[in-house]
Design an enzyme around this catalytic site. Structure first.
Site, PDB file in Angstrom:
ATOM      1  N   HIS A  78       0.846  -1.198   0.000  1.00  0.00           N
ATOM      2  CA  HIS A  78       0.000   0.000   0.000  1.00  0.00           C
ATOM      3  C   HIS A  78       0.887   1.256   0.000  1.00  0.00           C
ATOM      4  O   HIS A  78       0.615   2.220  -0.726  1.00  0.00           O
ATOM      5  CB  HIS A  78      -0.914  -0.026   1.226  1.00  0.00           C
ATOM      6  CG  HIS A  78      -1.874   1.098   1.325  1.00  0.00           C
ATOM      7  ND1 HIS A  78      -2.835   1.343   0.381  1.00  0.00           N
ATOM      8  CD2 HIS A  78      -2.022   2.052   2.277  1.00  0.00           C
ATOM      9  CE1 HIS A  78      -3.547   2.397   0.741  1.00  0.00           C
ATOM     10  NE2 HIS A  78      -3.067   2.852   1.888  1.00  0.00           N
ATOM     11  N   GLN A  80       3.940   1.469  -1.171  1.00  0.00           N
ATOM     12  CA  GLN A  80       4.551   1.550  -2.491  1.00  0.00           C
ATOM     13  C   GLN A  80       3.579   2.175  -3.494  1.00  0.00           C
ATOM     14  O   GLN A  80       3.967   3.003  -4.316  1.00  0.00           O
ATOM     15  CB  GLN A  80       4.960   0.157  -2.974  1.00  0.00           C
ATOM     16  CG  GLN A  80       6.140  -0.420  -2.247  1.00  0.00           C
ATOM     17  CD  GLN A  80       7.382   0.390  -2.500  1.00  0.00           C
ATOM     18  OE1 GLN A  80       7.846   1.117  -1.630  1.00  0.00           O
ATOM     19  NE2 GLN A  80       7.928   0.290  -3.684  1.00  0.00           N
ATOM     20  N   ASP A  81       2.328   1.772  -3.411  1.00  0.00           N
ATOM     21  CA  ASP A  81       1.302   2.323  -4.299  1.00  0.00           C
ATOM     22  C   ASP A  81       1.173   3.828  -4.091  1.00  0.00           C
ATOM     23  O   ASP A  81       1.141   4.599  -5.054  1.00  0.00           O
ATOM     24  CB  ASP A  81      -0.035   1.622  -4.030  1.00  0.00           C
ATOM     25  CG  ASP A  81      -1.142   2.104  -4.922  1.00  0.00           C
ATOM     26  OD1 ASP A  81      -0.927   2.232  -6.146  1.00  0.00           O
ATOM     27  OD2 ASP A  81      -2.250   2.355  -4.403  1.00  0.00           O
ATOM     28  N   HIS A  82       1.122   4.255  -2.847  1.00  0.00           N
ATOM     29  CA  HIS A  82       1.037   5.687  -2.540  1.00  0.00           C
ATOM     30  C   HIS A  82       2.249   6.441  -3.078  1.00  0.00           C
ATOM     31  O   HIS A  82       2.115   7.519  -3.670  1.00  0.00           O
ATOM     32  CB  HIS A  82       0.942   5.911  -1.026  1.00  0.00           C
ATOM     33  CG  HIS A  82      -0.449   5.929  -0.513  1.00  0.00           C
ATOM     34  ND1 HIS A  82      -1.223   7.055  -0.501  1.00  0.00           N
ATOM     35  CD2 HIS A  82      -1.214   4.941   0.001  1.00  0.00           C
ATOM     36  CE1 HIS A  82      -2.406   6.766  -0.001  1.00  0.00           C
ATOM     37  NE2 HIS A  82      -2.425   5.491   0.307  1.00  0.00           N
TER      38      HIS A  82
END
Length: 106
Positions: A78, A80-82
């Site tokens: 999560h 990394q996604d942000h």
């Protein structure tokens, strides 16, 4: 690095990236109206938070590169996604700054 430490780094990435994202979105609202007075300060603030998020990410990369078998959980993913979406937003906001400056200086 244990699972809890990895989770904390994931939370750090989310927090720093989230702060950068908020700064960038607020800046975008300002430049849409032709207000460019805060551009340098806002970009500096966003970049500092992105740097902190990247530093947390780098800790994990270095740990894994050093041979550690890490148990990557959803919190880190999560984060990394942000981070990745905020890095993209940073690039796009820079383009918008240039476009809006062109619009308002004609």
């Amino acid at each position: 690095m244990n699972k809890e430490e990895l989770q904390m780094l994931g939370f750090e990435i989310v927090a720093y990236s989230g702060d950068a994202r908020s700064t960038l979105l607020n800046l975008l609202k300002e430049i849409r109206t032709g207000n460019f007075s805060n551009v340098d300060a806002a970009l500096k603030e966003a970049d500092e938070n992105l740097k902190l998020a990247h530093n947390s990410q780098t800790q994990v990369l270095a740990e894994e590169a050093g041979g550690s078998d890490l148990e990557i959980g959803f919190i880190f993913i999560h984060g990394q996604d942000h981070l990745m979406t905020t890095l993209l937003l940073r690039d796009m906001v820079q383009d918008f700054i240039n476009l809006y400056k062109e619009k308002y200086t004609k």
